[in-house]
Write a protein that holds these residues in place. Structure first.
Motif, PDB file in Angstrom:
ATOM      1  N   ASP A 180      -5.723  10.520 -38.646  1.00  0.00           N
ATOM      2  CA  ASP A 180      -5.577  11.707 -37.809  1.00  0.00           C
ATOM      3  C   ASP A 180      -5.794  11.398 -36.330  1.00  0.00           C
ATOM      4  O   ASP A 180      -5.297  12.121 -35.456  1.00  0.00           O
ATOM      5  N   ASN A 181      -6.529  10.329 -36.035  1.00  0.00           N
ATOM      6  CA  ASN A 181      -6.772   9.963 -34.642  1.00  0.00           C
ATOM      7  C   ASN A 181      -5.507   9.504 -33.933  1.00  0.00           C
ATOM      8  O   ASN A 181      -5.475   9.436 -32.693  1.00  0.00           O
ATOM      9  N   ASN A 182      -4.475   9.155 -34.704  1.00  0.00           N
ATOM     10  CA  ASN A 182      -3.254   8.601 -34.097  1.00  0.00           C
ATOM     11  C   ASN A 182      -2.019   9.452 -34.395  1.00  0.00           C
ATOM     12  O   ASN A 182      -0.902   8.954 -34.307  1.00  0.00           O
ATOM     13  N   ARG A 183      -2.225  10.712 -34.692  1.00  0.00           N
ATOM     14  CA  ARG A 183      -1.064  11.492 -35.116  1.00  0.00           C
ATOM     15  C   ARG A 183      -0.060  11.717 -33.991  1.00  0.00           C
ATOM     16  O   ARG A 183       1.140  11.792 -34.244  1.00  0.00           O
ATOM     17  N   ASP A 203      -4.765   2.492 -40.994  1.00  0.00           N
ATOM     18  CA  ASP A 203      -5.877   3.042 -40.211  1.00  0.00           C
ATOM     19  C   ASP A 203      -6.718   3.909 -41.130  1.00  0.00           C
ATOM     20  O   ASP A 203      -6.184   4.767 -41.826  1.00  0.00           O
ATOM     21  N   ASP A 204      -8.030   3.682 -41.137  1.00  0.00           N
ATOM     22  CA  ASP A 204      -8.894   4.477 -42.013  1.00  0.00           C
ATOM     23  C   ASP A 204      -9.098   5.893 -41.500  1.00  0.00           C
ATOM     24  O   ASP A 204      -9.603   6.756 -42.218  1.00  0.00           O
ATOM     25  N   LYS A 205      -8.690   6.161 -40.233  1.00  0.00           N
ATOM     26  CA  LYS A 205      -8.765   7.513 -39.676  1.00  0.00           C
ATOM     27  C   LYS A 205      -7.410   7.870 -39.055  1.00  0.00           C
ATOM     28  O   LYS A 205      -7.271   7.963 -37.833  1.00  0.00           O
ATOM     29  N   ARG A 209     -12.547  -1.293 -39.560  1.00  0.00           N
ATOM     30  CA  ARG A 209     -12.531  -0.346 -40.674  1.00  0.00           C
ATOM     31  C   ARG A 209     -13.783  -0.572 -41.514  1.00  0.00           C
ATOM     32  O   ARG A 209     -14.485  -1.577 -41.313  1.00  0.00           O
ATOM     33  N   ASP A 246      -5.221  -0.719 -37.032  1.00  0.00           N
ATOM     34  CA  ASP A 246      -6.405  -0.645 -36.185  1.00  0.00           C
ATOM     35  C   ASP A 246      -7.201  -1.928 -36.367  1.00  0.00           C
ATOM     36  O   ASP A 246      -6.806  -2.805 -37.140  1.00  0.00           O
ATOM     37  N   THR A 259      -4.773   3.519 -45.632  1.00  0.00           N
ATOM     38  CA  THR A 259      -6.089   3.527 -44.996  1.00  0.00           C
ATOM     39  C   THR A 259      -6.918   2.270 -45.229  1.00  0.00           C
ATOM     40  O   THR A 259      -8.063   2.207 -44.774  1.00  0.00           O
ATOM     41  N   SER A 260      -6.380   1.275 -45.932  1.00  0.00           N
ATOM     42  CA  SER A 260      -7.156   0.060 -46.184  1.00  0.00           C
ATOM     43  C   SER A 260      -6.251  -1.159 -46.251  1.00  0.00           C
ATOM     44  O   SER A 260      -5.031  -1.043 -46.455  1.00  0.00           O
TER      45      SER A 260
END
Length: 231
Positions: free
Chosen positions: A122-125, A118-120, A165, A162, A142-143
């Motif tokens: 923190d959204n899924n912590r 996931d490139d973000k 991306r 996700d 992240t990639s």
């Protein structure tokens, strides 16, 4: 002092202290609902404190399952947006989490490892906290390039990705195709911001184990995917 009074008189800190005191006398779901409905955003701190404390609820020790429930509830609140979170949504999240954890062995997901792309992140912590509470080890990247590199050198029990991306709007499915090209049949779960019926069907037709936008359903999918693999 009541939870509501604490929130008014002493601010968030005093209110959270009152909630912690209630854990000794209230059943777990009722406590979670009280925290969600009154405090909402400070629930993040509540979950973090919970993971570092031994808690009692209704005279019985709260297990790691309850900690997973708390993290899923926090994720559900975040996904619901700025408006009020409905109690039915919280109760459904708790029931769904329990259904997932009940099907697991006593050791939970201990010894199993997921690759989360996931490139973000923190959204899924909160979602990661829920799975970690059940014993799942998680490596985050992240990639797609990083994911393929890791998959080339390590063994994972499940991949969670996700969908969109910077590398592409359907990067999640593109990564799945690239993984399958290498002959790797690791269970693959897409966890995206939205999940239409057509998206779910498309992902499954391409070899995904599942596709969801719901935190508690994610827990169920990962538990089922990992639980079906030999240890």
């Amino acid at each position: 002092m009541s939870v509501a009074a604490a929130a008014q008189d002493g601010g968030w800190t005093a209110g959270l202290t009152a909630v912690s005191g209630l854990l000794g006398t209230l059943v777990w779901p009722a406590t979670v609902l009280a925290v969600v409905l009154i405090f909402r955003r400070p629930l993040v701190q509540f979950v973090e404190n919970l993971q570092n404390a031994t808690v009692k609820a209704g005279g019985a020790e709260v297990t790691l399952t309850a900690r997973a429930e708390a993290a899923v509830v926090a994720a559900t609140v975040d996904k619901s947006g700025p408006g009020p979170t409905q109690p039915d949504d919280i109760e459904r999240a708790i029931r769904s989490t329990r259904a997932a954890t009940t099907a697991l062995p006593a050791s939970g997901l201990l010894g199993r490892v997921a690759l989360w792309v996931d490139d973000k992140p923190d959204n899924n912590r909160h979602e990661r906290e829920a799975l970690a509470a059940l014993g799942l080890g998680i490596t985050v990247c992240t990639s797609s390039d990083q994911a393929l590199s890791l998959l080339g050198t390590r063994t994972f029990d499940v991949v969670i990705s996700d969908m969109s991306r910077p590398e592409g709007r359907r990067a999640g499915l593109d990564l799945l195709a690239a993984i399958r090209k290498t002959g790797n049949e690791v269970p693959y779960v897409v966890y995206a911001a939205s999940a239409s019926a057509s998206d779910v069907a498309d992902a499954k037709s391409r070899g995904a184990f599942g596709y969801t936008a719901d935190p508690s359903t994610l827990l169920q999918l990962v538990a089922a995917a990992v639980g079906g693999r030999p240890s």
